[in-house]
Design a protein around this motif. Structure first.
Motif, mmCIF file in Angstrom:
data_model
loop_
_atom_site.group_PDB
_atom_site.id
_atom_site.type_symbol
_atom_site.label_atom_id
_atom_site.label_comp_id
_atom_site.label_asym_id
_atom_site.label_seq_id
_atom_site.Cartn_x
_atom_site.Cartn_y
_atom_site.Cartn_z
ATOM 1 N N LEU A 80 0.840 -1.175 0.000
ATOM 2 C CA LEU A 80 0.000 0.000 0.000
ATOM 3 C C LEU A 80 0.880 1.231 0.000
ATOM 4 O O LEU A 80 1.885 1.278 0.708
ATOM 5 C CB LEU A 80 -0.906 0.013 1.235
ATOM 6 N N GLU A 81 0.506 2.194 -0.822
ATOM 7 C CA GLU A 81 1.181 3.491 -0.868
ATOM 8 C C GLU A 81 0.117 4.560 -0.674
ATOM 9 O O GLU A 81 -0.993 4.441 -1.195
ATOM 10 C CB GLU A 81 1.877 3.694 -2.208
ATOM 11 N N ALA A 82 0.453 5.593 0.079
ATOM 12 C CA ALA A 82 -0.496 6.666 0.330
ATOM 13 C C ALA A 82 0.256 7.978 0.473
ATOM 14 O O ALA A 82 1.374 7.998 0.989
ATOM 15 C CB ALA A 82 -1.297 6.379 1.592
ATOM 16 N N GLY A 83 -0.362 9.056 -0.001
ATOM 17 C CA GLY A 83 0.258 10.359 0.153
ATOM 18 C C GLY A 83 -0.451 11.415 -0.658
ATOM 19 O O GLY A 83 -1.409 11.132 -1.386
ATOM 20 N N PRO A 84 0.026 12.646 -0.517
ATOM 21 C CA PRO A 84 -0.565 13.757 -1.270
ATOM 22 C C PRO A 84 -0.427 13.533 -2.776
ATOM 23 O O PRO A 84 0.549 12.938 -3.240
ATOM 24 C CB PRO A 84 0.271 14.962 -0.836
ATOM 25 N N ARG A 85 -1.414 14.009 -3.519
ATOM 26 C CA ARG A 85 -1.400 13.910 -4.980
ATOM 27 C C ARG A 85 -0.868 15.204 -5.569
ATOM 28 O O ARG A 85 -1.097 16.289 -5.039
ATOM 29 C CB ARG A 85 -2.816 13.676 -5.503
ATOM 30 N N ALA A 86 -0.172 15.088 -6.680
ATOM 31 C CA ALA A 86 0.282 16.283 -7.411
ATOM 32 C C ALA A 86 -0.949 17.086 -7.800
ATOM 33 O O ALA A 86 -1.921 16.545 -8.310
ATOM 34 C CB ALA A 86 1.074 15.870 -8.646
ATOM 35 N N GLY A 87 -0.945 18.347 -7.531
ATOM 36 C CA GLY A 87 -2.071 19.196 -7.864
ATOM 37 C C GLY A 87 -3.138 19.262 -6.793
ATOM 38 O O GLY A 87 -4.144 19.934 -6.952
ATOM 39 N N GLY A 88 -2.955 18.548 -5.685
ATOM 40 C CA GLY A 88 -3.902 18.596 -4.576
ATOM 41 C C GLY A 88 -4.599 17.282 -4.336
ATOM 42 O O GLY A 88 -4.657 16.416 -5.194
ATOM 43 N N GLY A 89 -5.107 17.152 -3.140
ATOM 44 C CA GLY A 89 -5.804 15.932 -2.763
ATOM 45 C C GLY A 89 -4.864 14.889 -2.209
ATOM 46 O O GLY A 89 -3.677 15.145 -1.955
ATOM 47 N N PHE A 90 -5.392 13.708 -2.019
ATOM 48 C CA PHE A 90 -4.660 12.612 -1.393
ATOM 49 C C PHE A 90 -5.020 11.331 -2.122
ATOM 50 O O PHE A 90 -6.126 11.195 -2.648
ATOM 51 C CB PHE A 90 -5.067 12.516 0.089
ATOM 52 N N GLY A 91 -4.109 10.376 -2.161
ATOM 53 C CA GLY A 91 -4.369 9.113 -2.821
ATOM 54 C C GLY A 91 -3.894 7.929 -2.019
ATOM 55 O O GLY A 91 -2.872 7.997 -1.326
ATOM 56 N N VAL A 92 -4.647 6.846 -2.094
ATOM 57 C CA VAL A 92 -4.276 5.562 -1.498
ATOM 58 C C VAL A 92 -4.321 4.538 -2.617
ATOM 59 O O VAL A 92 -5.319 4.449 -3.344
ATOM 60 C CB VAL A 92 -5.247 5.158 -0.361
ATOM 61 N N HIS A 93 -3.237 3.790 -2.765
ATOM 62 C CA HIS A 93 -3.147 2.744 -3.789
ATOM 63 C C HIS A 93 -2.688 1.460 -3.113
ATOM 64 O O HIS A 93 -1.688 1.471 -2.385
ATOM 65 C CB HIS A 93 -2.148 3.124 -4.888
ATOM 66 N N ALA A 94 -3.405 0.367 -3.364
ATOM 67 C CA ALA A 94 -3.041 -0.916 -2.769
ATOM 68 C C ALA A 94 -3.156 -2.017 -3.811
ATOM 69 O O ALA A 94 -3.950 -1.919 -4.748
ATOM 70 C CB ALA A 94 -3.945 -1.233 -1.576
ATOM 71 N N ALA A 95 -2.358 -3.047 -3.622
ATOM 72 C CA ALA A 95 -2.455 -4.261 -4.429
ATOM 73 C C ALA A 95 -2.501 -5.437 -3.470
ATOM 74 O O ALA A 95 -1.679 -5.539 -2.556
ATOM 75 C CB ALA A 95 -1.271 -4.393 -5.377
ATOM 76 N N LEU A 96 -3.471 -6.313 -3.665
ATOM 77 C CA LEU A 96 -3.646 -7.495 -2.828
ATOM 78 C C LEU A 96 -3.662 -8.725 -3.722
ATOM 79 O O LEU A 96 -4.585 -8.898 -4.523
ATOM 80 C CB LEU A 96 -4.961 -7.402 -2.047
ATOM 81 N N PRO A 97 -2.641 -9.574 -3.619
ATOM 82 C CA PRO A 97 -2.606 -10.762 -4.467
ATOM 83 C C PRO A 97 -3.753 -11.715 -4.141
ATOM 84 O O PRO A 97 -4.238 -11.740 -3.006
ATOM 85 C CB PRO A 97 -1.256 -11.408 -4.158
#
Length: 102
Positions: A80-97
């Motif tokens: 899982l990766e999470a953090g501020p997005r370029a241009g504003g906002g926030f993002g969470v990205h995950a991969a689950l096998p």
């Protein structure tokens, strides 16, 4: 997909959307995207909000939510990766096998 990773995906999306409500501000919007790959479920939760500066519950924005999401993903062999997005906002990205590593 086994029950454990399914529950982890649900909880990651749930916590991400809770964070949007707490931190994105009153006009913040969120998008949830699920992608079923050949070997893993990938999910993203993105918002266009203001981040911790917009916290509505008086917290400092340093809770355990992101750590818990990361631990859930790792428990099932994912990431899982999470953090501020370029241009504003926030993002969470995950991969689950679909299968845990043996």
């Amino acid at each position: 997909m086994p029950a454990g990773p399914q529950l982890a995906a649900y909880r990651i999306v749930q916590e991400s959307l809770t964070n949007v409500l707490k931190h994105a501000g009153p006009a913040g919007r969120a998008w949830v995207r699920l992608q079923w790959r050949s070997d893993a479920l990938e999910l993203s939760v993105l918002d266009d909000g203001r981040g911790a500066a917009a916290t509505v519950d008086g917290s400092d924005g340093l809770g355990q939510g992101l750590r818990g999401m990361r631990e859930r993903a790792l428990l099932h062999g994912g990431h899982l990766e999470a953090g501020p997005r370029a241009g504003g906002g926030f993002g969470v990205h995950a991969a689950l096998p679909y299968r845990s590593p043996r």
